[in-house]
Scaffold this active site. Sequence first.
Site, short mmCIF file in Angstrom:
data_model
loop_
_atom_site.label_atom_id
_atom_site.label_comp_id
_atom_site.label_asym_id
_atom_site.label_seq_id
_atom_site.Cartn_x
_atom_site.Cartn_y
_atom_site.Cartn_z
NE ARG A 58 9.45 4.17 -13.93
CZ ARG A 58 9.54 5.34 -14.58
NH1 ARG A 58 8.52 6.18 -14.56
NH2 ARG A 58 10.62 5.67 -15.23
CE1 TYR A 111 -0.78 -4.20 8.15
CE2 TYR A 111 -0.29 -2.69 6.35
CZ TYR A 111 0.07 -3.77 7.15
OH TYR A 111 1.28 -4.39 6.95
CG ASP A 183 -7.73 -1.14 2.75
OD1 ASP A 183 -8.07 -2.22 2.25
OD2 ASP A 183 -6.60 -0.93 3.22
CE LYS A 208 -2.26 -8.98 3.28
NZ LYS A 208 -2.32 -7.57 3.37
N1 LCS Z 1 -4.68 -2.53 3.80
C1 LCS Z 1 -5.02 -3.51 4.65
C2 LCS Z 1 -6.41 -3.55 5.22
C3 LCS Z 1 -4.08 -4.49 4.98
O1 LCS Z 1 -4.46 -5.45 5.82
C4 LCS Z 1 -2.77 -4.41 4.44
C5 LCS Z 1 -1.74 -5.41 4.79
C6 LCS Z 1 -2.46 -3.37 3.56
C7 LCS Z 1 -3.45 -2.44 3.25
C8 LCS Z 1 -1.11 -3.24 2.93
O2 LCS Z 1 -0.93 -4.19 1.93
P1 LCS Z 1 0.47 -4.82 1.47
O3 LCS Z 1 1.38 -3.66 1.16
O4 LCS Z 1 0.99 -5.63 2.62
O5 LCS Z 1 0.11 -5.60 0.28
N2 LCS Z 1 -2.07 -6.19 5.90
C9 LCS Z 1 -1.34 -7.07 6.48
C10 LCS Z 1 -1.77 -7.77 7.62
O6 LCS Z 1 -2.82 -7.58 8.23
N3 LCS Z 1 -0.87 -8.65 7.95
O7 LCS Z 1 0.23 -8.57 7.13
C11 LCS Z 1 0.02 -7.54 6.15
#
Ligand code: LCS
Length: 393
Positions: A58, A111, A183, A208
């Site tokens: 951790r 988001y 972001d 992603k």
């Molecule tokens: N920031 C953006 C721009 C995102 O699109 C997402 C997830 C996150 C942060 C959060 O990331 P995660 O914790 O899911 O790794 N976006 C998603 C979307 O547009 N569809 O499913 C998840």
Amino acid sequence: MVKQKRFETEVIHNGYDSMLHEGSLVPPLFQTSTFTFPTAEEGEKRFAGETEGYIYSRLGNPTVRVLEERIAALEKGEMALAFGSGMAAVSATLFYLTKTGDHILCSEGIYGCTFGLLQLMENKHQISHDLINFSNEETVRSAIQDNTTCIYIETPINPTMKLVDLEMIVQIAKEKGIPVVVDNTFCSPYLQQPLTLGCDYVIHSATKYIGGHGDVIAGLVVGRKEELSEMMMTTLKDIGGIISPFDAWLLIRGLKTLPVRLDRHCENATKIANQLKKHPKVKMMYFPGDPDFPQYELAKRQMKHPGGMISFEIDGTKEEAQQFLNHCQLIKIAVSLGDSETLIQHPATMTHAVVPEEERIKMGITNQLIRLSVGLEAWEDIWEDLKQALDQL
Ligand code: LCS
């Protein structure tokens, strides 16, 4: 100092020397929770920070460290931290930058779960926020309050694809001494490097494009060493949203092909956008590579290529939008993005369902809006599937 190589080389080689690891071509997976000390005295020294060395995963892990060093180099930052999800990275950064009574200024359009987090911070910790349109310099200036301690931006914004002019925001933020967090999930460092424009922190949902294969949930933060070292010992270590060594190992693998994959994502998206735009059932289309996109010039200046994401409104009702999704065959109905597979979703009822309707419409997320993550399949096959589904409306 070792000279940095070109992006396409750094994604493969940065931060790893095989000669220090028995010649293993690929960075080894240190799948261990803890690290043994040769003596009790050495254990004491490591905890006191007097000697280098790992203690407990951790607090740091060699596989995770390769990923962190590599992404820091790619984003042109001094240091990076890896997290167990994009949201863990977002929340660790926002909690690091704020305390009760502070104010966060955000892009209007964000988001859905980041929106949820901001609500939580406001309701439980009295950390307020405003979502504003960042396209006008005066609007931004007048929205900054004495207690604003962070400007938080997505660009392109999920899912409306609106862009924020980072150079313009950085200029205002520097005058006021407020850190700018970007972001960068929709772009990855291959298309856009906000730190080089003067932003202070970059966040990724590495789930992603960075992972790229739909098999990892992870997050990253990149910035200056001083602040990230503090984050490491507080909102990463003590809240504990760490990445697993195996997921870090998968991301190291994914990163190697990031430029090659993104070139194809962008190429396919451009071809699909050209077709979508001409279809009579498509009312509006939002794609930064479209010459009619209102911020086309900004996209060309700020992004290397237009990205692999397209949003569009169909000419119909919410039910028809859902039927359209149901008619897709090759294209999968799923949230997430940046995978090899083309994915389609309905933001109003999926990724942004938590945003109250009035706020959602203000963000531009109507019931007719569809978001497409263009994958790596032959573009003709993607288009044939979209066309047959549109033709059935
Ligand atoms: N920031 C953006 C721009 C995102 O699109 C997402 C997830 C996150 C942060 C959060 O990331 P995660 O914790 O899911 O790794 N976006 C998603 C979307 O547009 N569809 O499913 C998840």
